[in-house]
Design a protein around this motif. Structure first.
Motif, PDB file in Angstrom:
ATOM      1  N   VAL A 274       0.859  -1.181   0.000  1.00  0.00           N
ATOM      2  CA  VAL A 274       0.000   0.000   0.000  1.00  0.00           C
ATOM      3  C   VAL A 274       0.894   1.229   0.000  1.00  0.00           C
ATOM      4  N   LEU A 275       0.643   2.157  -0.914  1.00  0.00           N
ATOM      5  CA  LEU A 275       1.321   3.447  -0.898  1.00  0.00           C
ATOM      6  C   LEU A 275       0.368   4.448  -0.253  1.00  0.00           C
ATOM      7  N   VAL A 276       0.703   4.891   0.944  1.00  0.00           N
ATOM      8  CA  VAL A 276      -0.165   5.813   1.673  1.00  0.00           C
ATOM      9  C   VAL A 276       0.181   7.223   1.221  1.00  0.00           C
ATOM     10  N   THR A 277      -0.408   7.585   0.083  1.00  0.00           N
ATOM     11  CA  THR A 277      -0.126   8.873  -0.538  1.00  0.00           C
ATOM     12  C   THR A 277      -1.179   9.121  -1.602  1.00  0.00           C
ATOM     13  N   GLU A 278      -0.940  10.081  -2.494  1.00  0.00           N
ATOM     14  CA  GLU A 278      -1.878  10.391  -3.562  1.00  0.00           C
ATOM     15  C   GLU A 278      -2.067   9.183  -4.480  1.00  0.00           C
ATOM     16  N   CYS A 279      -3.308   8.974  -4.914  1.00  0.00           N
ATOM     17  CA  CYS A 279      -3.688   7.706  -5.540  1.00  0.00           C
ATOM     18  C   CYS A 279      -3.001   7.431  -6.871  1.00  0.00           C
ATOM     19  N   SER A 280      -2.755   8.449  -7.675  1.00  0.00           N
ATOM     20  CA  SER A 280      -2.224   8.222  -9.013  1.00  0.00           C
ATOM     21  C   SER A 280      -0.864   7.541  -9.006  1.00  0.00           C
ATOM     22  N   MET A 281      -0.086   7.752  -7.951  1.00  0.00           N
ATOM     23  CA  MET A 281       1.283   7.253  -7.956  1.00  0.00           C
ATOM     24  C   MET A 281       1.355   5.735  -8.014  1.00  0.00           C
TER      25      MET A 281
END
Length: 352
Positions: A274-281
């Motif tokens: 999971v990348l806890v940041t802006e979704c597009s990345m």
């Protein structure tokens, strides 16, 4: 040539570009990069703009800089340079193109202009702002200096040129700790992100005096979200951006700038992340590591999403959206940015 003129006239009157066999052939290799995100039904809407933008770049002598939060068709299909704020700032200082198109938010375009005062810097949508940049003004900093005389001021790069002109040095989430410690001061004013300030304070002995700003995307994540993700997805690895609240960073497996997050995924190759940041990345990273499964309980940045292929095309076609900075402000702000760039990069990621 007549076909190109017809297409330009069609665009000028508000209709979309045509998806022709020529366009399909010219962009097929680019679609391979994004087919895991962009459906076959969507690609005919993007491909004509992709081809037109790439043709116009050559005609205009332009280069496109795109932040990691840009959508997949921009990041993978028209951008020449991609990265986080620090990477884009460093590359902006080196580009030789006559025209720079900043696919990101307004403060990033201003930074590119500061480092390239004699070049044309364009942004496809002037309304692409930033909650952090809007949380503080130059007048606020002057008041802070009165309250804390002699204390150096570090500004996160997510700030306006007017704010940068009032501070001693800039930083990004990639190098914030390095910048703070480079000043050799026992305490430092750090602005405008209170969460990044708290996460920096946890990694240094320097006393951090923080401002109260926050990113409207990252502040929405909670430690409870992290716990729920671990329960729902067995064995998932969670990595967070340091603009998230400290309890989110503490509950994660790793935290760092968007560049550090990307490097971590490429290096560690987790089965599920999971990348806890802006979704597009997540989609942009997935294009480079297709063997990794990305869980996406993320939030979109409404400002980054204002940048679209049709807006980039119109910007390049008409050379609109030029970014300018008052010369006096630019001179002072440039010093703060150049001082950051001159420090170089040192790893500053957090491993809770």
């Amino acid at each position: 040539m007549h076909a190109e003129v017809a297409i330009r006239e069609t665009i000028r009157h508000g209709s979309p570009l045509a998806f022709t066999p020529e366009v399909e052939r010219a962009t097929a290799h680019l679609y391979e990069r994004v087919r895991h995100i962009v459906t076959p039904a969507e690609w005919p809407l993007h491909a004509p703009y992709v081809k037109a933008i790439n043709d116009l770049k050559r005609e205009r002598g332009a280069v496109i800089l795109a932040h990691n939060y840009q959508s997949a068709e921009i990041y993978n299909c028209v951008a020449d340079i991609v990265g986080d704020s620090l990477q884009l700032a460093r590359e902006a200082a080196r580009v030789e193109a006559r025209v720079i198109v900043q696919c990101g938010v307004h403060f990033m375009a201003e930074t590119a202009k500061l480092l390239n005062p004699d070049k044309t810097v364009l942004i496809p949508d002037r309304e692409a702002g930033c909650s952090l940049a809007e949380s503080i003004t130059a007048a606020d900093i002057r008041l802070l200096r009165q309250r804390y005389p002699g204390v150096p001021v570090v500004a996160y790069v997510n700030t306006s040129a007017e704010v940068k002109a009032e501070v001693d040095i800039c930083c990004t989430s990639s190098n914030a700790v390095h910048v703070v410690e480079s000043l050799g001061a026992p305490r430092v004013i750090f602005l405008p992100d209170r969460y990044l300030a708290a996460n920096v304070a946890a990694q240094t002995k320097v006393e951090i005096i923080a401002w109260h700003g926050a990113c409207e995307v990252h502040e929405r994540f909670t430690a409870e979200d992290i716990g729920a993700l671990r329960e729902m997805h067995e064995g998932v690895r969670i990595i967070a951006h340091p603009e998230c609240p400290p309890d989110v960073v503490a509950a994660s497996d790793f935290a760092g700038s968007t560049a550090h997050m990307i490097d971590w995924v490429k290096r560690e190759r987790p089965r599920r992340v999971v990348l806890v940041t802006e979704c597009s990345m997540a989609g942009n990273v997935e294009a480079e590591v297709p063997d990794v499964e990305f869980v996406r309980p993320c939030h979109f940045c409404p400002h980054m999403q204002r940048i679209t292929l049709p807006k980039i095309y119109a910007c390049l076609r008409d050379l609109t959206g030029e970014v300018t900075v008052d010369p006096d402000i630019a001179m002072r702000a440039r010093r703060a940015v150049e001082r950051m760039v001159a420090l170089g990069v040192r790893p500053a990621a957090v491993a809770p």
